[in-house]
Design a protein around this motif. Sequence first.
Motif, PDB file in Angstrom:
ATOM      1  N   SER A   2       0.841  -1.196   0.000  1.00  0.00           N
ATOM      2  CA  SER A   2       0.000   0.000   0.000  1.00  0.00           C
ATOM      3  C   SER A   2       0.872   1.240   0.000  1.00  0.00           C
ATOM      4  O   SER A   2       2.084   1.177   0.265  1.00  0.00           O
ATOM      5  CB  SER A   2      -0.897   0.018   1.245  1.00  0.00           C
ATOM      6  N   ALA A   3       0.241   2.380  -0.267  1.00  0.00           N
ATOM      7  CA  ALA A   3       0.952   3.651  -0.192  1.00  0.00           C
ATOM      8  C   ALA A   3       1.456   3.891   1.225  1.00  0.00           C
ATOM      9  O   ALA A   3       2.553   4.410   1.433  1.00  0.00           O
ATOM     10  CB  ALA A   3       0.038   4.784  -0.637  1.00  0.00           C
ATOM     11  N   ALA A   4       0.657   3.500   2.211  1.00  0.00           N
ATOM     12  CA  ALA A   4       1.063   3.679   3.612  1.00  0.00           C
ATOM     13  C   ALA A   4       2.311   2.866   3.922  1.00  0.00           C
ATOM     14  O   ALA A   4       3.199   3.335   4.654  1.00  0.00           O
ATOM     15  CB  ALA A   4      -0.077   3.279   4.544  1.00  0.00           C
ATOM     16  N   ASP A   5       2.407   1.651   3.385  1.00  0.00           N
ATOM     17  CA  ASP A   5       3.609   0.837   3.575  1.00  0.00           C
ATOM     18  C   ASP A   5       4.827   1.551   2.991  1.00  0.00           C
ATOM     19  O   ASP A   5       5.899   1.587   3.606  1.00  0.00           O
ATOM     20  CB  ASP A   5       3.461  -0.522   2.878  1.00  0.00           C
ATOM     21  N   ALA A   6       4.665   2.104   1.801  1.00  0.00           N
ATOM     22  CA  ALA A   6       5.777   2.799   1.151  1.00  0.00           C
ATOM     23  C   ALA A   6       6.209   4.005   1.966  1.00  0.00           C
ATOM     24  O   ALA A   6       7.403   4.241   2.172  1.00  0.00           O
ATOM     25  CB  ALA A   6       5.381   3.211  -0.266  1.00  0.00           C
ATOM     26  N   GLN A   7       5.253   4.780   2.445  1.00  0.00           N
ATOM     27  CA  GLN A   7       5.561   5.969   3.232  1.00  0.00           C
ATOM     28  C   GLN A   7       6.279   5.606   4.529  1.00  0.00           C
ATOM     29  O   GLN A   7       7.275   6.240   4.903  1.00  0.00           O
ATOM     30  CB  GLN A   7       4.267   6.727   3.529  1.00  0.00           C
ATOM     31  N   ALA A   8       5.783   4.584   5.220  1.00  0.00           N
ATOM     32  CA  ALA A   8       6.402   4.158   6.474  1.00  0.00           C
ATOM     33  C   ALA A   8       7.808   3.623   6.236  1.00  0.00           C
ATOM     34  O   ALA A   8       8.716   3.840   7.048  1.00  0.00           O
ATOM     35  CB  ALA A   8       5.544   3.093   7.148  1.00  0.00           C
ATOM     36  N   SER A   9       8.014   2.951   5.116  1.00  0.00           N
ATOM     37  CA  SER A   9       9.327   2.385   4.788  1.00  0.00           C
ATOM     38  C   SER A   9      10.349   3.484   4.551  1.00  0.00           C
ATOM     39  O   SER A   9      11.480   3.417   5.049  1.00  0.00           O
ATOM     40  CB  SER A   9       9.216   1.481   3.563  1.00  0.00           C
ATOM     41  N   VAL A  10       9.956   4.498   3.796  1.00  0.00           N
ATOM     42  CA  VAL A  10      10.865   5.620   3.532  1.00  0.00           C
ATOM     43  C   VAL A  10      11.188   6.351   4.832  1.00  0.00           C
ATOM     44  O   VAL A  10      12.337   6.722   5.098  1.00  0.00           O
ATOM     45  CB  VAL A  10      10.242   6.579   2.501  1.00  0.00           C
ATOM     46  N   LYS A  11      10.185   6.540   5.672  1.00  0.00           N
ATOM     47  CA  LYS A  11      10.401   7.206   6.955  1.00  0.00           C
ATOM     48  C   LYS A  11      11.392   6.430   7.815  1.00  0.00           C
ATOM     49  O   LYS A  11      12.209   7.015   8.553  1.00  0.00           O
ATOM     50  CB  LYS A  11       9.074   7.365   7.696  1.00  0.00           C
ATOM     51  N   ALA A  12      11.356   5.100   7.717  1.00  0.00           N
ATOM     52  CA  ALA A  12      12.271   4.254   8.498  1.00  0.00           C
ATOM     53  C   ALA A  12      13.680   4.233   7.915  1.00  0.00           C
ATOM     54  O   ALA A  12      14.618   3.811   8.595  1.00  0.00           O
ATOM     55  CB  ALA A  12      11.721   2.831   8.588  1.00  0.00           C
ATOM     56  N   GLY A  13      13.823   4.673   6.671  1.00  0.00           N
ATOM     57  CA  GLY A  13      15.157   4.706   6.072  1.00  0.00           C
ATOM     58  C   GLY A  13      15.349   3.824   4.863  1.00  0.00           C
ATOM     59  O   GLY A  13      16.477   3.707   4.355  1.00  0.00           O
ATOM     60  N   ALA A  14      14.282   3.189   4.363  1.00  0.00           N
ATOM     61  CA  ALA A  14      14.422   2.312   3.201  1.00  0.00           C
ATOM     62  C   ALA A  14      14.844   3.093   1.972  1.00  0.00           C
ATOM     63  O   ALA A  14      14.350   4.196   1.718  1.00  0.00           O
ATOM     64  CB  ALA A  14      13.112   1.578   2.930  1.00  0.00           C
ATOM     65  N   LEU A  15      15.739   2.507   1.184  1.00  0.00           N
ATOM     66  CA  LEU A  15      16.259   3.133  -0.031  1.00  0.00           C
ATOM     67  C   LEU A  15      15.720   2.490  -1.304  1.00  0.00           C
ATOM     68  O   LEU A  15      15.930   3.000  -2.394  1.00  0.00           O
ATOM     69  CB  LEU A  15      17.788   3.078  -0.036  1.00  0.00           C
ATOM     70  N   PHE A  16      15.031   1.360  -1.164  1.00  0.00           N
ATOM     71  CA  PHE A  16      14.325   0.760  -2.285  1.00  0.00           C
ATOM     72  C   PHE A  16      13.182  -0.071  -1.731  1.00  0.00           C
ATOM     73  O   PHE A  16      13.133  -0.380  -0.536  1.00  0.00           O
ATOM     74  CB  PHE A  16      15.247  -0.083  -3.176  1.00  0.00           C
ATOM     75  N   GLY A  17      12.246  -0.410  -2.601  1.00  0.00           N
ATOM     76  CA  GLY A  17      11.086  -1.179  -2.171  1.00  0.00           C
ATOM     77  C   GLY A  17      10.837  -2.358  -3.091  1.00  0.00           C
ATOM     78  O   GLY A  17      11.219  -2.340  -4.273  1.00  0.00           O
ATOM     79  N   VAL A  18      10.193  -3.378  -2.545  1.00  0.00           N
ATOM     80  CA  VAL A  18       9.819  -4.569  -3.297  1.00  0.00           C
ATOM     81  C   VAL A  18       8.380  -4.911  -2.925  1.00  0.00           C
ATOM     82  O   VAL A  18       8.020  -4.870  -1.751  1.00  0.00           O
ATOM     83  CB  VAL A  18      10.741  -5.765  -2.968  1.00  0.00           C
ATOM     84  N   SER A  19       7.560  -5.223  -3.914  1.00  0.00           N
ATOM     85  CA  SER A  19       6.169  -5.565  -3.626  1.00  0.00           C
ATOM     86  C   SER A  19       5.846  -6.965  -4.145  1.00  0.00           C
ATOM     87  O   SER A  19       6.427  -7.407  -5.140  1.00  0.00           O
ATOM     88  CB  SER A  19       5.227  -4.539  -4.269  1.00  0.00           C
ATOM     89  N   PRO A  20       4.929  -7.684  -3.484  1.00  0.00           N
ATOM     90  CA  PRO A  20       4.583  -9.035  -3.917  1.00  0.00           C
ATOM     91  C   PRO A  20       3.727  -9.053  -5.175  1.00  0.00           C
ATOM     92  O   PRO A  20       3.657 -10.061  -5.877  1.00  0.00           O
ATOM     93  CB  PRO A  20       3.818  -9.610  -2.721  1.00  0.00           C
ATOM     94  N   GLY A  21       3.070  -7.926  -5.452  1.00  0.00           N
ATOM     95  CA  GLY A  21       2.256  -7.763  -6.653  1.00  0.00           C
ATOM     96  C   GLY A  21       2.389  -6.327  -7.117  1.00  0.00           C
ATOM     97  O   GLY A  21       3.266  -5.597  -6.647  1.00  0.00           O
ATOM     98  N   TYR A  22       1.503  -5.928  -8.034  1.00  0.00           N
ATOM     99  CA  TYR A  22       1.576  -4.551  -8.505  1.00  0.00           C
ATOM    100  C   TYR A  22       0.196  -3.921  -8.575  1.00  0.00           C
ATOM    101  O   TYR A  22      -0.754  -4.520  -9.099  1.00  0.00           O
ATOM    102  CB  TYR A  22       2.213  -4.461  -9.894  1.00  0.00           C
ATOM    103  N   THR A  23       0.072  -2.712  -8.012  1.00  0.00           N
ATOM    104  CA  THR A  23      -1.093  -1.868  -8.222  1.00  0.00           C
ATOM    105  C   THR A  23      -0.595  -0.479  -8.596  1.00  0.00           C
ATOM    106  O   THR A  23       0.501  -0.081  -8.211  1.00  0.00           O
ATOM    107  CB  THR A  23      -1.977  -1.747  -6.960  1.00  0.00           C
TER     108      THR A  23
END
Length: 219
Positions: free
Chosen positions: A80-101
Amino acid sequence: MDVKNTTGRWTALQVMQDAPVIPVIVLNDVAHAVPLARALVAGGIRMLEVTLRTPQALECIERIAKEVPEAVIGAGTIRSAADAQASVKAGALFGVSPGYTRNVGQACRDLGLPLLPGVATGSEVMMAQEDGFTELKFFPAMQAGGPAMLKAWSGPFFDVKFCPTGGVTLQNAPEFLALPNVVCVGGSWIVPTDAMKSGDWGRITQLCLDTVALKKKPA
């Protein structure tokens, strides 16, 4: 190899090119995060995907980002968008998703977070490609057709690069890595749960060294 660009940011392709495998990490104990990251980096693996499958995941990402600067920490299982936002806030520099929306894709673009979207069908590849994503995670790789599916896709999707994840092992990884449309694989074999529980970080480093020795194809 060092594929970091001059801006200090990473692209999805650069994340894929850095080593033959991106570890798929599930952390249930925050205390394991930093020593695990250090063990992986010592073995030549610095692109680390910490999956958002446990309540501790974001704190683990934050600790690795702060305490292991040699690592390039990413967040997996972004749904979700919330997952992405929380990940960046925590310091993530890239993301991986199990599917695509498209919502997830747009959120990651808005955040400047390089994303490896998960796909399992040709229609999903086309949707992700329409939105500008040409580096994709093939998941679940073995269940969705394995190397044979990727060979079939190399014709119609000649301009797409893949990171197969799901059922990939040290034994079958070379078959995937030999494919011209595969840049790296994702796997959990280099982060065995029993080694983490026992604090056997040397074993994890050795597993990394064995994996880095695998030949990978240039993108």
